[in-house]
Design a protein around this motif. Structure first.
Motif, short mmCIF file in Angstrom:
data_model
loop_
_atom_site.label_atom_id
_atom_site.label_comp_id
_atom_site.label_asym_id
_atom_site.label_seq_id
_atom_site.Cartn_x
_atom_site.Cartn_y
_atom_site.Cartn_z
N SER A 5 54.57 29.23 13.87
CA SER A 5 54.00 28.18 13.03
C SER A 5 53.55 27.01 13.90
N ARG A 6 52.62 26.24 13.41
CA ARG A 6 52.12 25.10 14.17
C ARG A 6 53.16 23.99 14.23
N VAL A 7 53.17 23.30 15.34
CA VAL A 7 54.17 22.27 15.55
C VAL A 7 53.89 21.10 14.60
N ASP A 8 54.96 20.43 14.16
CA ASP A 8 54.80 19.28 13.28
C ASP A 8 55.80 18.19 13.66
N GLU A 9 55.90 17.18 12.80
CA GLU A 9 56.72 16.00 13.11
C GLU A 9 58.21 16.32 13.22
N SER A 10 58.64 17.48 12.75
CA SER A 10 60.06 17.82 12.77
C SER A 10 60.51 18.47 14.07
N ALA A 11 59.62 18.64 15.02
CA ALA A 11 59.96 19.33 16.27
C ALA A 11 61.12 18.64 16.98
N SER A 12 62.07 19.44 17.47
CA SER A 12 63.22 18.89 18.16
C SER A 12 63.74 19.93 19.16
N GLY A 13 64.70 19.49 19.96
CA GLY A 13 65.27 20.40 20.96
C GLY A 13 64.48 20.36 22.25
N VAL A 14 64.51 21.46 22.99
CA VAL A 14 63.89 21.52 24.31
C VAL A 14 62.61 22.33 24.26
N TYR A 15 61.50 21.66 24.52
CA TYR A 15 60.22 22.32 24.74
C TYR A 15 60.00 22.32 26.26
N ILE A 16 60.38 23.41 26.88
CA ILE A 16 60.39 23.45 28.34
C ILE A 16 58.97 23.38 28.89
N ILE A 17 58.77 22.53 29.89
CA ILE A 17 57.50 22.52 30.60
C ILE A 17 57.53 23.70 31.58
N SER A 18 56.67 24.66 31.35
CA SER A 18 56.68 25.88 32.14
C SER A 18 56.00 25.67 33.49
N GLU A 211 68.08 8.45 26.35
CA GLU A 211 66.91 8.58 25.47
C GLU A 211 67.30 9.20 24.12
N MET A 212 68.21 10.14 24.14
CA MET A 212 68.67 10.72 22.87
C MET A 212 69.38 9.66 22.03
N LEU A 213 70.15 8.81 22.67
CA LEU A 213 70.85 7.75 21.95
C LEU A 213 69.88 6.72 21.37
N LEU A 229 69.60 21.37 29.58
CA LEU A 229 68.84 20.57 28.64
C LEU A 229 69.12 21.01 27.20
N VAL A 230 69.16 22.33 27.01
CA VAL A 230 69.43 22.89 25.68
C VAL A 230 70.82 22.48 25.20
N GLN A 231 71.80 22.61 26.08
CA GLN A 231 73.18 22.28 25.70
C GLN A 231 73.31 20.80 25.35
N VAL A 232 72.69 19.94 26.13
CA VAL A 232 72.79 18.50 25.86
C VAL A 232 72.15 18.17 24.51
N GLY A 239 76.40 15.72 16.88
CA GLY A 239 77.11 14.44 16.82
C GLY A 239 78.18 14.30 17.88
N ARG A 240 77.97 14.91 19.05
CA ARG A 240 78.96 14.87 20.13
C ARG A 240 78.33 14.28 21.40
N PRO A 241 77.99 13.01 21.37
CA PRO A 241 77.28 12.42 22.51
C PRO A 241 78.09 12.40 23.80
N GLU A 242 79.40 12.19 23.71
CA GLU A 242 80.21 12.14 24.93
C GLU A 242 80.26 13.51 25.60
N ALA A 243 80.41 14.55 24.79
CA ALA A 243 80.41 15.91 25.35
C ALA A 243 79.05 16.23 25.96
N ALA A 244 77.99 15.74 25.32
CA ALA A 244 76.65 15.97 25.85
C ALA A 244 76.49 15.31 27.22
#
Length: 315
Positions: A5-18, A211-213, A229-232, A239-244
């Motif tokens: 599907s086409r990307v939209d405003e809800s995109a999140s996570g890691v979009y790796i630069i190949s 930046e996530m914060l 990057l994915v794990q963080v 909701g686990r920023p310290e673990a990240a």
């Protein structure tokens, strides 16, 4: 081939630069393209971005760009969205590559401004012209990377573009220093009741926890250990920023080392080669070449990382 599907405003996570794989003699390596796609998907990325600046896009011919895009999209086969970098000095080239990529199954395009635009009106005018040229059916990610382009894109211009063009759904934040700018984008947009777009961050992921914060939705960058990057990002989503941040800190020495301007891409490609993702670490000429000391230094940093990961696993 299945189209994502086409990307939209809800995109999140890691979009790796190949990375873009080449053979030792500088030819486009499509077999390593397949293995690299498999490597990224195996590490859990949410999407991929190809033909970015660290993907050596300016060194590819138009035919090579389309051949690489076609091969990536075939291998991904709709499993994650793929965004194609289309930045170029020629508007006609941008239009051709963008529309051809969308026709092949891309989920959207990424666009940086042409170099040395000086005023807000000039920056707005450039992006507005391209948005009209591509039309409402091509989702656009604005790339804000003034260290490379020499162009500063103000918060006010970003807001104006978002208001005027619904096809602008994503902002790649790479201004440096830029944490305050990221906060302003979020707080001012919310205060005005503006459409919320996806913000993914770059700069090798060097400032990802902060930046996530401050409201980022994830990362659009390259690192030879994309699983970090994915794990963080996953831990922040839980909701686990310290673990990240704890997970991030383990990789920081190597991440910082890979971030070096000039030599960083060669280090990334050599690490990807060692991890079995690509057959050759070649950077297309002109480009950096690692010497024996560079390689030994990288070996030591990777060894230290692997030791720390082993200690964490056994504790």
């Amino acid at each position: 081939m299945t189209q994502a599907s086409r990307v939209d405003e809800s995109a999140s996570g890691v979009y790796i630069i190949s990375a873009t794989p080449f053979t030792d003699d500088g030819a486009l390596d499509l077999e390593s393209t397949d293995s690299l796609v498999d490597f990224y998907l195996d590490k859990g990325v949410a999407g991929m971005t190809i033909l970015g600046m660290m993907g050596e896009a300016p060194k590819l011919t138009e035919e090579e760009s389309l051949a690489f895009t076609r091969r990536v999209l075939q291998r991904v086969d709709g499993r994650v969205p793929v965004i194609v970098g289309v930045s170029h000095a020629s508007n006609q080239h941008v239009e051709r590559l963008a529309k051809a990529s969308m026709g092949l199954g891309a989920a959207g395009v990424m666009l940086a401004p042409v170099p040395n635009l000086k005023t807000d009106d000039q920056v707005h005018g450039y992006y507005a012209a391209i948005a009209r040229l591509l039309g409402k059916d091509v989702p656009i990610c604005l790339q804000d990377f003034p260290q490379s382009t020499g162009v500063y894109t103000s918060v006010a211009v970003v807001h104006q573009l978002v208001d005027e063009f619904p096809q602008i759904v994503m902002f790649k934040h790479e201004d440096l220093p830029g944490l305050r700018k990221l906060s302003q984008l979020r707080t001012q947009s919310e205060a005005a009741g503006r459409r919320r777009i996806s913000i993914l961050v770059g700069n090798g992921g060097l400032f990802l926890p902060q930046e996530m914060l401050r409201g980022a939705d994830g990362a659009m960058t390259g690192f030879a250990y994309p699983e970090m990057l994915v794990q963080v990002c996953d831990l922040f989503a839980q909701g686990r920023p310290e673990a990240a941040e704890d997970a991030f800190d383990l990789y920081l020495p190597l991440l910082r080392h890979e971030f070096q301007y000039g030599i960083g891409l060669a280090l990334r490609k050599e690490t990807l080669r060692r991890r079995g993702a690509i057959r050759s670490a070649a950077v297309r000429k002109p480009g950096p070449v690692l010497d024996a000391t560079d390689k030994a230094e990288l070996t030591r940093l990777i060894g230290r990382l692997e030791a720390r990961l082993a200690m964490r696993a056994s504790s």
